[in-house]
Design a protein around this motif. Structure first.
Motif, short mmCIF file in Angstrom:
data_model
loop_
_atom_site.label_atom_id
_atom_site.label_comp_id
_atom_site.label_asym_id
_atom_site.label_seq_id
_atom_site.Cartn_x
_atom_site.Cartn_y
_atom_site.Cartn_z
N ILE A 1 0.86 -1.17 0.00
CA ILE A 1 0.00 0.00 0.00
C ILE A 1 0.90 1.23 0.00
O ILE A 1 1.65 1.43 0.95
N PRO A 2 0.84 2.00 -1.07
CA PRO A 2 1.68 3.19 -1.14
C PRO A 2 1.44 4.14 0.03
O PRO A 2 0.30 4.43 0.39
N GLY A 3 2.51 4.61 0.63
CA GLY A 3 2.41 5.57 1.72
C GLY A 3 2.10 4.97 3.08
O GLY A 3 2.07 5.69 4.07
N ALA A 4 1.88 3.67 3.14
CA ALA A 4 1.56 3.03 4.42
C ALA A 4 2.83 2.83 5.24
O ALA A 4 3.92 2.65 4.68
N HIS A 5 2.70 2.89 6.54
CA HIS A 5 3.82 2.68 7.46
C HIS A 5 3.42 1.63 8.48
O HIS A 5 2.35 1.73 9.09
N MET A 6 4.28 0.63 8.65
CA MET A 6 4.01 -0.38 9.65
C MET A 6 4.27 0.19 11.04
O MET A 6 5.32 0.78 11.28
N LYS A 7 3.32 0.03 11.94
CA LYS A 7 3.46 0.54 13.30
C LYS A 7 4.01 -0.51 14.25
O LYS A 7 4.76 -0.20 15.16
N GLU A 8 3.59 -1.77 14.07
CA GLU A 8 4.01 -2.80 15.00
C GLU A 8 3.89 -4.17 14.33
O GLU A 8 2.95 -4.44 13.60
N SER A 9 4.85 -5.00 14.62
CA SER A 9 4.83 -6.38 14.15
C SER A 9 4.52 -7.28 15.34
O SER A 9 4.90 -6.99 16.47
N ALA A 10 3.80 -8.37 15.10
CA ALA A 10 3.40 -9.25 16.20
C ALA A 10 3.70 -10.70 15.83
O ALA A 10 3.78 -11.04 14.66
N PRO A 11 3.88 -11.58 16.80
CA PRO A 11 3.76 -11.36 18.23
C PRO A 11 5.05 -10.79 18.81
O PRO A 11 6.13 -11.27 18.51
N ASP A 12 4.91 -9.76 19.59
CA ASP A 12 6.06 -9.17 20.27
C ASP A 12 5.69 -8.80 21.69
O ASP A 12 6.16 -9.43 22.63
N TYR A 13 4.84 -7.81 21.87
CA TYR A 13 4.47 -7.37 23.22
C TYR A 13 3.41 -8.30 23.80
O TYR A 13 2.37 -8.52 23.17
N VAL A 14 3.67 -8.84 24.98
CA VAL A 14 2.72 -9.75 25.62
C VAL A 14 2.58 -9.43 27.09
O VAL A 14 3.53 -8.99 27.74
N ASN A 15 1.37 -9.66 27.61
CA ASN A 15 1.17 -9.57 29.05
C ASN A 15 1.35 -10.97 29.64
O ASN A 15 1.68 -11.92 28.91
N ALA A 16 1.15 -11.12 30.92
CA ALA A 16 1.39 -12.41 31.58
C ALA A 16 0.49 -13.50 31.03
O ALA A 16 0.93 -14.63 30.82
N THR A 17 -0.77 -13.18 30.78
CA THR A 17 -1.71 -14.18 30.27
C THR A 17 -1.31 -14.66 28.88
O THR A 17 -1.33 -15.87 28.60
N GLU A 18 -0.94 -13.73 28.03
CA GLU A 18 -0.54 -14.10 26.66
C GLU A 18 0.76 -14.90 26.66
O GLU A 18 0.86 -15.90 25.95
N ALA A 19 1.74 -14.47 27.45
CA ALA A 19 3.01 -15.20 27.53
C ALA A 19 2.77 -16.61 28.04
O ALA A 19 3.33 -17.58 27.51
N ALA A 20 1.93 -16.75 29.05
CA ALA A 20 1.63 -18.06 29.62
C ALA A 20 0.99 -18.97 28.58
O ALA A 20 1.32 -20.16 28.49
N ALA A 21 0.09 -18.42 27.78
CA ALA A 21 -0.57 -19.22 26.74
C ALA A 21 0.45 -19.74 25.73
O ALA A 21 0.36 -20.90 25.30
#
Length: 99
Positions: A1-21
């Motif tokens: 997509i012309p002019g689009a900028h990626m803000k974040e790639s995932a999975p990266d940031y996790v809370n305790a519940t997500e990390a545990a899963a």
């Protein structure tokens, strides 16, 4: 997509519940390690009772310390390492920091 900028790639940031899963353990185990282990990764964000970590940091901690393997995928460690790298580069670019 012309002019689009990626803000974040995932999975990266996790809370305790997500990390545990991802690890196939309980969030209580994550929180206990955070509170009681001197070498548990520092959160990248913390407000009140909520902490966020880089998934790669948590996975490598448990693989080294407790011999716990991520249950979601054999390639999850490599994927989380790459998403961490991409997000660090994006954040540096947003703040005009050259790395």
């Amino acid at each position: 997509i012309p002019g689009a900028h990626m803000k974040e790639s995932a999975p990266d940031y996790v809370n305790a519940t997500e990390a545990a899963a991802y690890l196939g353990i309980t969030r209580q185990m994550i929180n206990k390690s955070y509170k009681n282990s001197d070498d548990f990764p520092s959160p990248v964000h913390s407000t009140g009772r909520t902490q966020l970590w880089h998934l790669f940091d948590v996975l490598t901690h448990y693989e080294k310390k407790a011999n716990v393997k991520a249950s979601a995928s054999e390639g999850l460690l490599e994927i989380s390492k790459e998403t961490l790298r991409v997000n660090v580069i994006n954040q540096a670019n947003e703040h005009n920091i050259h790395i």
